[in-house]
Design an enzyme around this catalytic site. Structure first.
Site, PDB file in Angstrom:
ATOM      1  N   CYS A  39      47.379  35.079  50.714  1.00  0.00           N
ATOM      2  CA  CYS A  39      46.626  33.708  49.498  1.00  0.00           C
ATOM      3  C   CYS A  39      47.299  33.115  48.324  1.00  0.00           C
ATOM      4  CB  CYS A  39      45.168  34.701  48.753  1.00  0.00           C
ATOM      5  SG  CYS A  39      44.026  34.122  47.599  1.00  0.00           S
ATOM      6  N   ASP A  41      46.676  32.842  45.609  1.00  0.00           N
ATOM      7  CA  ASP A  41      46.870  33.430  44.282  1.00  0.00           C
ATOM      8  C   ASP A  41      48.468  33.927  44.308  1.00  0.00           C
ATOM      9  OD1 ASP A  41      46.099  35.922  42.970  1.00  0.00           O
ATOM     10  OD2 ASP A  41      44.216  36.066  43.150  1.00  0.00           O
ATOM     11  N   ARG A  43      48.594  36.230  42.246  1.00  0.00           N
ATOM     12  CA  ARG A  43      49.655  37.714  42.422  1.00  0.00           C
ATOM     13  C   ARG A  43      50.069  38.349  43.139  1.00  0.00           C
ATOM     14  NH1 ARG A  43      43.903  38.950  40.156  1.00  0.00           N
ATOM     15  NH2 ARG A  43      43.072  37.766  41.722  1.00  0.00           N
ATOM     16  N   HIS A 100      43.758  40.513  50.102  1.00  0.00           N
ATOM     17  CA  HIS A 100      43.994  41.143  48.541  1.00  0.00           C
ATOM     18  C   HIS A 100      42.841  41.615  48.334  1.00  0.00           C
ATOM     19  CE1 HIS A 100      43.325  38.300  45.470  1.00  0.00           C
ATOM     20  NE2 HIS A 100      43.407  37.296  46.973  1.00  0.00           N
ATOM     21  N   CYS A 103      40.636  38.847  45.482  1.00  0.00           N
ATOM     22  CA  CYS A 103      40.088  37.927  45.267  1.00  0.00           C
ATOM     23  C   CYS A 103      39.293  36.507  45.867  1.00  0.00           C
ATOM     24  CB  CYS A 103      40.044  37.822  47.021  1.00  0.00           C
ATOM     25  SG  CYS A 103      40.689  35.556  48.095  1.00  0.00           S
TER      26      CYS A 103
HETATM   27 ZN   LIG Z   1      43.180  35.056  47.290  1.00  0.00          ZN
END
Ligand SMILES: [Zn+2]
Length: 204
Positions: A39, A41, A43, A100, A103
């Site tokens: 992703c 993302d 993190r 993850h 999400c």
């Molecule tokens: Zn995600």
């Protein structure tokens, strides 16, 4: 911008001298054993989670770590192109779909958030819909439903990988393995998909 420049200077002062020889070797060409589809993302950085060195992982990141089905036609296919390059040119031995917890993309798909105002997100997040259907009649607002959908979307992406003939061929010839895992942001734990049972088991 200041933060980025400061970070770069730390890189030059620490990481670079440590890995200078490796980078020099890698400048002749890369041969990563693994493609990670993760992703976007902020993190969930695969290189950080797997403590990977430069040259170890070819990575494509997109919203909700999704693999689209193999299709041509209108539009440009960034994830499919990265997949094709990794499998056909770099000849990676493994493709890992890394999902993850927490999400946002999966959460939007679960709650059916209206994304009509967006030009690209709506269709992209719509790729998760078949995973939601597979879960059947679930309470969309229960916390565990999101965990379930995150895991199911990983399985769906693994299925979609097999719709690419060059992936199916490589898997059939034993040159390529497809794997799924999920990283939990809140406690840093990793779950790995056991493809025989369909369960995600915590990595010790
Ligand atoms: Zn995600």
């Amino acid at each position: 911008m200041e933060r980025l420049i400061e970070g770069y200077r730390r890189f030059r002062g620490g990481h670079w001298p440590e890995y200078r020889d490796l980078y020099k070797e890698l400048s002749k060409g890369q041969k990563p054993p693994t493609l990670v589809i993760a992703c976007s993302d902020s993190r969930v950085d695969p290189a950080v989670i797997f403590d990977a060195q430069p040259g170890e992982m070819f990575v494509v990141r997109n919203v909700a770590n999704l693999v689209p089905p193999a299709e041509k036609g209108e539009g440009l296919h960034g994830t499919s192109a990265a997949l094709e390059f990794a499998v056909r040119v770099l000849k990676v031995g493994m493709v890992l779909v890394l999902g993850h917890g927490d999400c946002g993309g999966v959460g939007a798909a679960l709650k059916g958030m209206p994304l009509d105002d967006f030009e690209y997100l709506d269709d992209w997040i719509g790729l998760i819909a078949p995973a939601l259907e597979r879960l059947g009649d679930i309470d969309r607002f229960a916390p565990e439903s999101k965990d379930m959908l995150e895991r199911e979307a990983i399985k769906l992406s693994l299925d979609r990988l097999m719709t690419f003939p060059f992936v199916a061929n490589a898997v059939g010839e034993g040159r390529l393995s497809l794997q799924g895992a999920r990283f939990r942001v809140f406690d840093g734990r990793l779950e790995w998909l056991d493809k025989a049972t369909g369960e995600f088991n915590r990595v010790a």
